[in-house]
Design a protein around this motif. Structure first.
Motif, short mmCIF file in Angstrom:
data_model
loop_
_atom_site.label_atom_id
_atom_site.label_comp_id
_atom_site.label_asym_id
_atom_site.label_seq_id
_atom_site.Cartn_x
_atom_site.Cartn_y
_atom_site.Cartn_z
N ASP A 105 -21.79 5.35 -12.02
CA ASP A 105 -23.09 5.38 -12.56
C ASP A 105 -24.17 5.28 -11.63
O ASP A 105 -25.12 5.60 -12.02
CB ASP A 105 -23.08 4.18 -13.55
CG ASP A 105 -22.02 4.09 -14.74
OD1 ASP A 105 -22.01 5.04 -15.47
OD2 ASP A 105 -21.72 3.01 -15.09
N ASP A 106 -23.81 5.40 -10.40
CA ASP A 106 -24.87 5.13 -9.24
C ASP A 106 -24.64 6.09 -8.03
O ASP A 106 -24.70 5.78 -7.07
CB ASP A 106 -24.95 3.65 -9.10
CG ASP A 106 -23.54 3.20 -8.28
OD1 ASP A 106 -22.63 3.95 -8.43
OD2 ASP A 106 -23.37 2.10 -7.97
N VAL A 107 -24.36 7.44 -8.48
CA VAL A 107 -24.36 8.27 -7.33
C VAL A 107 -25.72 9.03 -6.91
O VAL A 107 -26.34 9.53 -8.03
CB VAL A 107 -23.26 9.45 -7.63
CG1 VAL A 107 -23.08 10.03 -6.41
CG2 VAL A 107 -21.81 8.69 -7.73
N ALA A 108 -26.14 8.94 -5.61
CA ALA A 108 -27.40 9.70 -5.44
C ALA A 108 -27.09 10.56 -4.21
O ALA A 108 -26.05 10.48 -3.51
CB ALA A 108 -28.44 8.56 -5.12
N TYR A 109 -28.16 11.46 -3.80
CA TYR A 109 -28.16 12.18 -2.70
C TYR A 109 -29.36 11.99 -1.72
O TYR A 109 -30.54 11.88 -2.62
CB TYR A 109 -27.72 13.73 -2.76
CG TYR A 109 -28.81 14.49 -3.62
CD1 TYR A 109 -29.63 15.27 -2.72
CD2 TYR A 109 -28.99 14.39 -4.84
CE1 TYR A 109 -30.58 15.89 -3.41
CE2 TYR A 109 -29.96 15.20 -5.70
CZ TYR A 109 -30.77 16.07 -4.94
OH TYR A 109 -31.60 16.83 -5.52
N GLN A 110 -29.52 12.15 -0.54
CA GLN A 110 -30.87 12.32 0.12
C GLN A 110 -30.53 13.69 0.88
O GLN A 110 -29.65 14.06 1.26
CB GLN A 110 -30.99 11.18 1.19
CG GLN A 110 -31.14 9.97 0.22
CD GLN A 110 -29.48 9.23 -0.02
OE1 GLN A 110 -28.50 9.45 0.93
NE2 GLN A 110 -29.61 8.61 -1.06
N ASP A 111 -31.91 14.21 0.81
CA ASP A 111 -32.17 15.47 1.62
C ASP A 111 -31.52 16.71 0.94
O ASP A 111 -30.28 16.93 0.64
CB ASP A 111 -31.57 15.25 2.98
CG ASP A 111 -32.02 16.36 3.95
OD1 ASP A 111 -32.63 17.56 3.46
OD2 ASP A 111 -31.69 16.34 5.12
N ALA A 112 -32.26 17.75 0.49
CA ALA A 112 -31.99 18.91 -0.12
C ALA A 112 -31.37 19.80 0.85
O ALA A 112 -30.61 20.82 0.41
CB ALA A 112 -33.13 19.57 -0.87
N THR A 113 -31.50 19.78 1.96
CA THR A 113 -30.94 20.63 3.27
C THR A 113 -29.62 20.26 3.62
O THR A 113 -28.76 21.17 3.62
CB THR A 113 -32.08 20.66 4.25
OG1 THR A 113 -33.36 20.94 3.87
CG2 THR A 113 -31.53 21.80 5.26
N VAL A 114 -29.49 18.94 4.17
CA VAL A 114 -28.08 18.63 4.31
C VAL A 114 -27.88 17.05 3.29
O VAL A 114 -27.92 16.28 4.05
CB VAL A 114 -27.99 18.12 5.80
CG1 VAL A 114 -26.46 17.86 6.24
CG2 VAL A 114 -28.52 19.46 6.71
N PRO A 115 -27.67 17.53 2.13
CA PRO A 115 -27.22 16.32 1.21
C PRO A 115 -26.29 15.24 1.68
O PRO A 115 -25.25 15.58 2.03
CB PRO A 115 -27.02 17.08 0.02
CG PRO A 115 -27.04 18.39 0.09
CD PRO A 115 -27.18 18.78 1.57
N LYS A 116 -26.72 14.24 1.85
CA LYS A 116 -25.82 13.00 2.15
C LYS A 116 -25.63 11.90 0.97
O LYS A 116 -26.82 11.62 0.17
CB LYS A 116 -26.47 12.18 3.31
CG LYS A 116 -26.37 13.06 4.51
CD LYS A 116 -26.89 12.26 5.74
CE LYS A 116 -26.84 12.91 6.98
NZ LYS A 116 -27.17 12.16 8.34
N ILE A 117 -24.35 11.71 0.61
CA ILE A 117 -24.35 10.93 -0.67
C ILE A 117 -24.26 9.47 -0.50
O ILE A 117 -23.81 8.94 0.58
CB ILE A 117 -22.82 11.45 -1.30
CG1 ILE A 117 -22.74 12.91 -1.36
CG2 ILE A 117 -22.47 10.60 -2.39
CD1 ILE A 117 -23.77 13.18 -2.37
N SER A 118 -24.96 9.01 -1.47
CA SER A 118 -25.15 7.33 -1.33
C SER A 118 -24.36 6.76 -2.64
O SER A 118 -24.89 7.53 -3.78
CB SER A 118 -26.17 6.66 -1.01
OG SER A 118 -27.11 7.15 -2.12
N ALA A 119 -23.66 5.71 -2.68
CA ALA A 119 -23.10 5.09 -3.91
C ALA A 119 -22.64 3.88 -3.61
O ALA A 119 -22.61 3.34 -2.40
CB ALA A 119 -21.89 6.21 -4.34
N SER A 120 -22.25 3.05 -4.74
CA SER A 120 -21.59 1.93 -4.61
C SER A 120 -20.36 1.85 -4.01
O SER A 120 -19.69 2.84 -3.89
CB SER A 120 -21.55 1.11 -5.96
OG SER A 120 -20.71 1.70 -6.99
#
Length: 912
Positions: free
Chosen positions: A436-451
């Motif tokens: 339920d809580d997956v995000a990404y940062q940076d549209a150029t080199v997307p990095k994933i963050s999640a629980s």
């Protein structure tokens, strides 16, 4: 492109003259060989002329030259070679006489080590370029050691107008004047090389070790005696010959390389030997072995963006690659000079390329397309691909040259086979989870963050396993001959040449796929399918946190105890099988006439292509297979005109008008298709056996000025008028695919054109004061502008202009080197600008995928311990340049991949 059904009036006249007018009273032959006075090595590309008759030749790779029939009289024989002193000698030709001149040219104060180093390789290349009738660039074997290149592809990126495409950071395919590899032809020892890749014609030149070659020639303006199947240019790789040198030759090297990404040390061994026996038999053998562990880190979206304001991302995938590549190359060549007028040769090549790859991937699909830094619900799939691919190329070429009183006959027959085998492998072991809580940062080199749950193996369960195996075989046989005659017509040197070639090519592809799923029906519990039962350590991934990887062994344990017969995917296994046979019959005639300093070369080539393809497709709506067999042929008349004007001894002006073709790739022609019906959606994917060959009318003009010592400054302009270019497109909703939601295939574009300028400057500084004489600077720049038009049907005829796919607007190379009898250094850079990779939406440029500009810096240093022994250090990709492709605008990722740096340390022994 206009088709020509009549022969050139000029050459009808020349041919008639050759039969009707014996012309001047012929007397004798003048022949000989050109060698370097210091090293006794043959010099290729020296200009030899009989001054009073305006007769001119260039020395062949073994230094020899032949003037078959010369009128009796006294003449001046002149030999010119860049980097050496001009030779002049008086000769007297009598009745039916033979004059044999063994000529040694002295260099301009060159030391032995410089002749075979940077300066020696530069001299060989420039002399061959200057002597050619058409526009060529040459890379000698000596030049390879001056750059940190491990295969022929990487070596060629140093040639003006040439750039390369990389796979996992290694050079594979060659681009000429910014044009895609499939637009260029590759030959070895004069015969086309087949491709081990199932879908391509382009040859991945990383399967041919650089240690096996003597020189590589890139021809950018084709003459009628050459195969016409290239747009950017033709590459001809020449392997070792004993007669390339005057005596025994032995070369062995050992190297260790360090890969920064995997922190692995990798060995390489190479050796070559040649010798001449009884003065007329030459034997040359070469072998190379390289075993390399390396890897890359990747994150890609594949263009899965939605550009409604604001832009949101639908899917992203992290990938970690661990790769081992082992290359083995072997070559054995024999030359036999049967007598003064007959030469025979055999050239062989065996190259093996074993690529073992383990790829772990995390694929995230958001339930609703996501904004950056906005955690939301997503499905995640952790996937393993583990496979070994064995590629090999075998080539055997037999040929010769016979020189008669008035004619010269060249003949050749060849057999080549390329294979690619992928034994039973894991095509994809997919473990799924929902979060339920997956995000990404940076549209150029997307990095994933999640629980923490996202990174827990217990949260994933095996959904399916795909097992596959495939085999591709590409077999080519060819036979050709060329017959030429020289004479004087109204005191003007004339050569007439004609010939024919027949080649037969058979491309076969077989693939079998098994899908293992519905595990509960086979008594396998959910607990047994947890990723925790299959997981391995987290990979060393530089683009964010990755989570657990997947081990191959427990996946094999699972599928090996299941029923493979029931798992066979009959549809995918069958639609990917095809047989394509292609027979090409060609004939040409051409000739040239020398009028003072102008050489006029003209001719026409005829090529007839007969193609048969066999395959099948599956229509899900009808639940049945359908054969799709095609039998078609087409022909092309391809005239050409070349002007070569020697403005002075140092300046050459060239102009040409040529016509060429590029046949569709095998992946584009593949007859298999799949029509899928999912509820109300109808989707299709298929090749197109009815594609027309790309046709191009090419205009080129160039000027080259050769400066004192070794140096050249040149400018070349080119224009290409193209019809029937090919691109990949989704035709769903258009024309006859109006009822399809998706219809992915290949189509011919309406037209395209390319306008370009190629600049080069090369200079060694032998004219400078003592401390500066070892400097060498080389640079080249290619500018091009391309426009292509695509169209579709949607409430009427619509279209838009795009750049020609895979066409870079700017490619550039530069290197700065220094060499003296003790050390050698060279720093080099290779650059190519962005180019269009794929049109994913016909009517929306926002979804076009481009590869970003790429610059790579490399460095090599040598120390000459003795005259025979040197040690070297090479640094590759010094700036750690990544690969980046984007969707529409540079800030929207399509693919980003890092490879790291590579460092090499080696020792080399050369004795001759």
């Amino acid at each position: 492109m206009k088709q020509f059904g009549s022969l050139s009036p000029l050459y009808l006249a020349l041919f008639a003259a050759s039969l009707a007018f014996p012309s001047t009273s012929w007397a004798g032959k003048v022949e000989g060989a050109i060698t370097d006075a210091a090293t006794k090595m043959p010099l290729e590309g020296a200009l030899i002329s009989i001054e009073e008759l305006n007769l001119q030749q260039e020395s062949s790779r073994d230094g020899r030259f032949f003037f078959q029939e010369v009128p009796k009289g006294q003449y001046t024989l002149v030999v010119q070679y860049l980097g050496g002193t001009t030779y002049r000698s008086q000769i007297q030709v009598g009745e039916v006489s033979l004059i044999n001149k063994q000529i040694e040219l002295k260099g301009q104060g060159l030391e032995h080590i410089q002749v075979v180093g940077q300066r020696g390789s530069l001299s060989k290349s420039l002399n061959r370029q200057r002597a050619a009738d058409n526009l060529v660039s040459v890379l000698s074997a000596d030049a390879l050691g001056n750059f940190p290149d491990t295969n022929i592809s990487e070596a060629l990126q140093r040639v003006p107008g040439v750039s390369i495409e990389r796979d996992q950071g290694e050079g594979r395919f060659v681009r000429i004047r910014g044009m895609a590899p499939d637009y260029n032809a590759v030959s070895m020892n004069g015969t086309r090389l087949p491709s081990p890749d199932s879908d391509r014609r382009a040859v991945a030149l990383d399967v041919v070790p650089a240690d096996l070659l003597q020189s590589v020639e890139v021809t950018k303006t084709l003459t009628p005696d050459m195969d016409a199947d290239s747009l950017g240019g033709a590459i001809d790789v020449k392997s070792l010959s004993a007669f390339d040198r005057d005596d025994s030759y032995f070369n062995v090297s050992a190297e260790g390389s360090y890969d920064e990404m995997t922190e692995s040390v990798n060995p390489k061994l190479a050796g070559s030997y040649s010798d001449i026996f009884q003065d007329n038999i030459g034997v040359a053998i070469a072998a190379s072995w390289y075993n390399r562990d390396f890897g890359s880190d990747n994150v890609e979206t594949g263009g899965k963006w939605s550009f409604d304001e604001p832009a949101v991302l639908e899917e992203v995938e992290q990938r970690d690659y661990q790769i081992n590549r082992e290359r083995v190359g072997l070559g054995a060549n024999v030359d036999f000079r049967a007598n003064d007028d007959n030469d025979l040769f055999i050239r062989t090549l065996y190259s093996s390329f074993v690529d073992t790859e383990t790829r772990n991937a995390n694929e995230i699909k958001w339930d609703d397309a996501a904004l950056p830094d906005a955690p939301s619900a997503a499905e995640a799939t952790r996937s393993l691909k583990s496979r070994q691919e064995d590629q090999s190329i075998i080539s055997i070429v037999f040929g010769g040259e016979s020189r008669f009183d008035t004619w010269t006959l060249n003949y050749q027959t060849s057999w080549s086979r390329a294979k690619a085998d992928k034994p039973r492998y894991i095509g994809g072991a997919d473990f799924e989870g929902a979060f339920d809580d997956v995000a990404y940062q940076d549209a150029t080199v997307p990095k994933i963050s999640a629980s923490a749950a996202f990174y827990s193996a217990d949260e994933y369960q095996l959904d399916k396993v795909e097992i596959a195996e495939s085999n591709t075989v590409d077999t080519m046989t060819a036979t050709k001959f060329d017959l030429s005659k020289t004479w004087l017509l109204a005191e003007k040197p004339v050569e007439f040449k004609f010939g024919a070639k027949y080649s037969a090519r058979a491309k076969e592809n077989r693939e079998d796929i098994w899908i293992f799923k519905d595990f509960d029906e086979q008594g396998i519990s959910d607990e047994q399918l947890s990723l925790s039962r299959f997981s391995a350590a987290e990979p060393d991934y530089n683009l964010g946190r990755f989570g657990p990887s997947i081990a191959a062994a427990p996946v094999w344990d699972l599928v090996n105890r299941m029923d493979s017969t029931a798992a066979k995917d009959e549809i995918e296994s069958r639609i990917n099988d095809f047989d394509i046979d292609e027979d090409i019959t060609a004939a040409y005639f051409m000739g040239h006439i020398d009028i003072d300093s102008l050489r006029l070369l003209a001719g026409v080539r005829f090529e007839h292509t007969a193609m048969q393809s066999q395959g099948s497709g599956f229509d899900e709506s009808k639940n049945d297979f359908f054969d799709n067999n095609t039998d078609r042929d087409y022909q092309h008349w391809l005239p050409g005109l070349h002007l070569n004007y020697k403005w002075s001894d140092k300046t050459v002006v060239r102009a040409s008008w040529t016509n060429t073709i590029v046949r569709p790739t095998f992946g584009q022609l593949a007859p298999g298709f799949l029509i899928e019906q999912d509820d109300d959606e109808l989707e299709a994917s298929f090749g197109n056996p009815d594609l027309e060959a790309l046709e191009a009318m090419n205009w080129d003009v160039s000027i080259e000025h050769y400066m004192g010592g070794l140096g050249v400054i040149s400018a070349s302009g080119f224009y290409k008028d193209i019809t029937n270019f090919i691109y990949e497109a989704d035709l769903g909703g258009y024309g006859k695919y109006q009822d399809f939601d998706k219809a992915e295939t290949y189509v011919n574009g309406d037209d395209a054109d390319i306008l370009g300028l190629e600049l080069a400057y090369v200079q060694e500084f032998g004219f400078m004061p003592e401390g500066w004489r070892g400097l060498i600077f080389t640079s080249n720049l290619t500018l091009s502008d391309s426009t292509a038009h695509i169209s579709w049907q949607d409430d009427g005829f619509q279209g838009r202009d795009i750049p020609l796919p895979s066409q870079s607007e700017l490619t550039a190379n530069a290197s700065f080197g220094y060499e003296n009898p003790y050390v050698s250094f060279r720093l080099s850079a290779a650059y190519k600008s962005e180019y269009l990779l794929e049109v994913t939406e016909l009517d929306d440029a926002a979804f076009d995928i481009y590869q970003e500009a790429h610059t790579q810096w490399d460095f090599v240093a040598k120390s000459f311990i003795t005259e025979d022994i040197s040690v070297y250090f090479k640094a590759i990709n010094i700036s750690d340049e990544p690969y980046y492709a984007y969707t529409g605008q540079s800030r929207y990722n399509a693919q980003y991949e890092e490879y790291g740096r590579t460092f090499q340390l080696g020792i080399q022994f050369i004795n001759y």
